[in-house]
Design a protein around this motif. Sequence first.
Motif, PDB file in Angstrom:
ATOM      1  N   GLN A   1       0.307  13.684  -3.654  1.00 23.14           N
ATOM      2  CA  GLN A   1      -0.309  12.958  -2.545  1.00 23.14           C
ATOM      3  C   GLN A   1      -1.818  13.187  -2.557  1.00 23.14           C
ATOM      4  OE1 GLN A   1       1.646  14.229   1.011  1.00 23.14           O
ATOM      5  NE2 GLN A   1       3.556  13.192   0.517  1.00 23.14           N
ATOM      6  N   HIS A   2      -2.537  12.132  -2.279  1.00 22.71           N
ATOM      7  CA  HIS A   2      -3.993  12.164  -2.262  1.00 22.71           C
ATOM      8  C   HIS A   2      -4.461  11.765  -0.866  1.00 22.71           C
ATOM      9  CE1 HIS A   2      -8.141  11.582  -3.450  1.00 22.71           C
ATOM     10  NE2 HIS A   2      -8.085  10.320  -3.077  1.00 22.71           N
ATOM     11  N   LEU A   3      -5.243  12.626  -0.231  1.00 19.98           N
ATOM     12  CA  LEU A   3      -5.751  12.333   1.110  1.00 19.98           C
ATOM     13  C   LEU A   3      -6.883  11.324   1.003  1.00 19.98           C
ATOM     14  CD1 LEU A   3      -5.588  13.006   4.124  1.00 19.98           C
ATOM     15  CD2 LEU A   3      -7.322  14.785   3.732  1.00 19.98           C
ATOM     16  N   LEU A   4      -6.706  10.170   1.632  1.00 18.59           N
ATOM     17  CA  LEU A   4      -7.706   9.114   1.549  1.00 18.59           C
ATOM     18  C   LEU A   4      -8.802   9.337   2.585  1.00 18.59           C
ATOM     19  CD1 LEU A   4      -5.453   5.953   1.144  1.00 18.59           C
ATOM     20  CD2 LEU A   4      -6.581   7.283  -0.631  1.00 18.59           C
ATOM     21  N   VAL A   5     -10.034   9.262   2.124  1.00 16.67           N
ATOM     22  CA  VAL A   5     -11.162   9.365   3.045  1.00 16.67           C
ATOM     23  C   VAL A   5     -11.382   8.008   3.704  1.00 16.67           C
ATOM     24  CG1 VAL A   5     -12.249  11.213   1.731  1.00 16.67           C
ATOM     25  CG2 VAL A   5     -12.795   8.832   1.180  1.00 16.67           C
ATOM     26  N   ASN A   6     -11.994   8.033   4.880  1.00 18.52           N
ATOM     27  CA  ASN A   6     -12.306   6.806   5.636  1.00 18.52           C
ATOM     28  C   ASN A   6     -11.055   6.012   6.004  1.00 18.52           C
ATOM     29  OD1 ASN A   6     -15.197   7.219   5.277  1.00 18.52           O
ATOM     30  ND2 ASN A   6     -14.879   6.560   3.166  1.00 18.52           N
ATOM     31  N   ALA A   7      -9.900   6.717   6.053  1.00 20.50           N
ATOM     32  CA  ALA A   7      -8.654   6.016   6.348  1.00 20.50           C
ATOM     33  C   ALA A   7      -8.627   5.468   7.770  1.00 20.50           C
ATOM     34  CB  ALA A   7      -7.467   6.953   6.137  1.00 20.50           C
ATOM     35  N   GLY A   8      -9.453   6.032   8.672  1.00 20.72           N
ATOM     36  CA  GLY A   8      -9.482   5.546  10.043  1.00 20.72           C
ATOM     37  C   GLY A   8     -10.335   4.324  10.241  1.00 20.72           C
ATOM     38  N   SER A   9     -11.081   3.914   9.212  1.00 23.18           N
ATOM     39  CA  SER A   9     -11.953   2.750   9.319  1.00 23.18           C
ATOM     40  C   SER A   9     -11.138   1.462   9.312  1.00 23.18           C
ATOM     41  CB  SER A   9     -12.943   2.730   8.148  1.00 23.18           C
ATOM     42  OG  SER A   9     -13.589   1.495   8.041  1.00 23.18           O
ATOM     43  N   PRO A  10     -11.345   0.568  10.291  1.00 21.19           N
ATOM     44  CA  PRO A  10     -10.628  -0.719  10.292  1.00 21.19           C
ATOM     45  C   PRO A  10     -10.898  -1.529   9.030  1.00 21.19           C
ATOM     46  CG  PRO A  10     -11.666  -0.327  12.418  1.00 21.19           C
ATOM     47  CD  PRO A  10     -12.193   0.722  11.491  1.00 21.19           C
ATOM     48  N   GLY A  11     -12.133  -1.448   8.520  1.00 22.34           N
ATOM     49  CA  GLY A  11     -12.465  -2.175   7.305  1.00 22.34           C
ATOM     50  C   GLY A  11     -11.669  -1.679   6.112  1.00 22.34           C
ATOM     51  N   PHE A  12     -11.526  -0.357   6.016  1.00 16.64           N
ATOM     52  CA  PHE A  12     -10.759   0.199   4.910  1.00 16.64           C
ATOM     53  C   PHE A  12      -9.290  -0.196   5.023  1.00 16.64           C
ATOM     54  CE2 PHE A  12      -7.903   3.478   3.351  1.00 16.64           C
ATOM     55  CZ  PHE A  12      -8.283   3.558   2.026  1.00 16.64           C
ATOM     56  N   ARG A  13      -8.749  -0.123   6.222  1.00 20.73           N
ATOM     57  CA  ARG A  13      -7.326  -0.445   6.390  1.00 20.73           C
ATOM     58  C   ARG A  13      -7.051  -1.915   6.077  1.00 20.73           C
ATOM     59  NH1 ARG A  13      -4.098   3.238  10.647  1.00 20.73           N
ATOM     60  NH2 ARG A  13      -5.002   5.237  10.014  1.00 20.73           N
ATOM     61  N   ALA A  14      -7.971  -2.799   6.466  1.00 16.34           N
ATOM     62  CA  ALA A  14      -7.803  -4.222   6.135  1.00 16.34           C
ATOM     63  C   ALA A  14      -7.840  -4.415   4.626  1.00 16.34           C
ATOM     64  CB  ALA A  14      -8.899  -5.041   6.807  1.00 16.34           C
ATOM     65  N   HIS A  15      -8.788  -3.727   3.975  1.00 11.84           N
ATOM     66  CA  HIS A  15      -8.887  -3.799   2.517  1.00 11.84           C
ATOM     67  C   HIS A  15      -7.623  -3.263   1.864  1.00 11.84           C
ATOM     68  CE1 HIS A  15     -10.529  -3.419  -1.528  1.00 11.84           C
ATOM     69  NE2 HIS A  15     -10.239  -2.128  -1.501  1.00 11.84           N
ATOM     70  N   PHE A  16      -7.120  -2.163   2.357  1.00  7.42           N
ATOM     71  CA  PHE A  16      -5.923  -1.527   1.795  1.00  7.42           C
ATOM     72  C   PHE A  16      -4.707  -2.444   1.939  1.00  7.42           C
ATOM     73  CE2 PHE A  16      -2.097   1.054   2.335  1.00  7.42           C
ATOM     74  CZ  PHE A  16      -2.132   1.829   1.180  1.00  7.42           C
ATOM     75  N   ILE A  17      -4.528  -3.034   3.115  1.00 10.80           N
ATOM     76  CA  ILE A  17      -3.386  -3.917   3.342  1.00 10.80           C
ATOM     77  C   ILE A  17      -3.447  -5.127   2.426  1.00 10.80           C
ATOM     78  CG2 ILE A  17      -2.328  -5.465   5.027  1.00 10.80           C
ATOM     79  CD1 ILE A  17      -3.112  -3.430   7.191  1.00 10.80           C
ATOM     80  N   MET A  18      -4.634  -5.735   2.290  1.00  8.09           N
ATOM     81  CA  MET A  18      -4.790  -6.893   1.409  1.00  8.09           C
ATOM     82  C   MET A  18      -4.460  -6.516  -0.037  1.00  8.09           C
ATOM     83  SD  MET A  18      -5.584  -9.600   3.070  1.00  8.09           S
ATOM     84  CE  MET A  18      -6.187 -10.059   4.699  1.00  8.09           C
ATOM     85  N   ALA A  19      -4.948  -5.348  -0.477  1.00 13.21           N
ATOM     86  CA  ALA A  19      -4.707  -4.922  -1.853  1.00 13.21           C
ATOM     87  C   ALA A  19      -3.220  -4.719  -2.124  1.00 13.21           C
ATOM     88  CB  ALA A  19      -5.478  -3.633  -2.140  1.00 13.21           C
ATOM     89  N   MET A  20      -2.529  -4.037  -1.203  1.00 13.63           N
ATOM     90  CA  MET A  20      -1.102  -3.783  -1.396  1.00 13.63           C
ATOM     91  C   MET A  20      -0.289  -5.075  -1.370  1.00 13.63           C
ATOM     92  SD  MET A  20      -0.613  -0.640  -2.072  1.00 13.63           S
ATOM     93  CE  MET A  20      -2.138  -0.804  -3.015  1.00 13.63           C
ATOM     94  N   LEU A  21      -0.666  -6.012  -0.504  1.00 11.92           N
ATOM     95  CA  LEU A  21       0.023  -7.302  -0.476  1.00 11.92           C
ATOM     96  C   LEU A  21      -0.183  -8.056  -1.790  1.00 11.92           C
ATOM     97  CD1 LEU A  21      -0.752  -8.508   3.170  1.00 11.92           C
ATOM     98  CD2 LEU A  21       1.474  -7.839   2.256  1.00 11.92           C
ATOM     99  N   ALA A  22      -1.415  -8.028  -2.297  1.00 16.07           N
ATOM    100  CA  ALA A  22      -1.692  -8.699  -3.569  1.00 16.07           C
ATOM    101  C   ALA A  22      -0.902  -8.065  -4.703  1.00 16.07           C
ATOM    102  CB  ALA A  22      -3.195  -8.644  -3.875  1.00 16.07           C
TER     103      ALA A  22
END
Length: 275
Positions: free
Chosen positions: A118-139
Motif C-alpha cells: 500500500q502506498h499513502l497518496l499525498v494530496n488525497a483530500g484535494s477535490p481536484g486530485f479525487r476528480a482526477h483519480f476517479i476519471m483515471a480509474m474509470l478510463a
Amino acid sequence: MQTILLHLFAATLYAVLGAHFWRVTARAAPNQPRRSMSAAERFTMFGAIIAHGWALQGELFPGEGMRFGFGFAVSLVIWLAVCFYWIETFYARLDGLHGFVVAAGVVGSLLPLGFPGQHLLVNAGSPGFRAHFIMAMLAYSVFTLAALHAMLMAIAERQLHSGRLTRTFANLPPLLTMETLLFRLIGIAFILLTLTLSSGVVFSEALFGQAFRLDHKTVFAIVSWLLFGALLVGRRVWGWRGRVALRWTLAGFIALVLAYVGSRFVVEVLLERTT
C-alpha cells in the motif's frame, strides 16, 4: 479480517457464477437461441460486485487519507470494468462473454490478498486530485474491458477463419455486434482519458505550480490517447475494423497499462521483494 473475508466472499460468488456460465455454455445446443442473463444471475453478479467494492472501499479509504498500490489498482480497474459490463447486459445479449468477465472478477478479488503493498497518496483530500483519480480509474476500467473484448474477438475471428470454432467461442455474440460494442467502449473510454489528462494538468498546476510534468506516466498516457484517437479517426474516415482495429486497441491498452500499473508493479512487487 473483515476485508479479507469480503474479498474471499466476492471471489467465491464470481467463481460460482463462472462455473454456472461455463456449464450452461457447454450444454447449449449449437443452434439454441441466445438468452439474456436471468434475474438470479444478475442478482448474484450484483452481490459479487457489492462485496468486491465494499472490500476495496474499506482498504482504499481507511480514514481521511487514501492508500493505493499495485494489487488495489488492478482490482479496482477490474471491479469497475465488471460494473460497466453488468450495466451493458441490460442493453445487449452478451451470453458468451459472461464466463470471461466473472473469471476476471475472481482474479481482481484475490489480487489484493496476494499483493497487499500500500502506498499513502499525498494530496488525497484535494477535490481536484479525487476528480482526477476517479476519471483515471474509470478510463482504465473501460479500456480494460475493451482490451478483453478485443482479445476475445481476435481469437474468435482466427478460429472462424480456420474452420475450428470451439463451443466456447461459438456462443459469443456475432462479431459485428462485438465490434459495435468495442467501439462504443473505446469512445466512452477515450472521453474519460481526455478528461483524465485535462484534470491532471489542472491538478498539477494547482498543487505544484507546473501545468505539465513530463514523466513516464504522462508520456505513456499521451501515447495511449494518441493511439486511441487515431483509431477512432481511422474508424470514422477510413472505416477501420477487424484486425486493424484490434491491433490498435491492444497497442493503446498496453501503453495505458505502462502509464501507471506497470510502474507500481515494478516499485511495489519487484523492487520491494528483492530488497
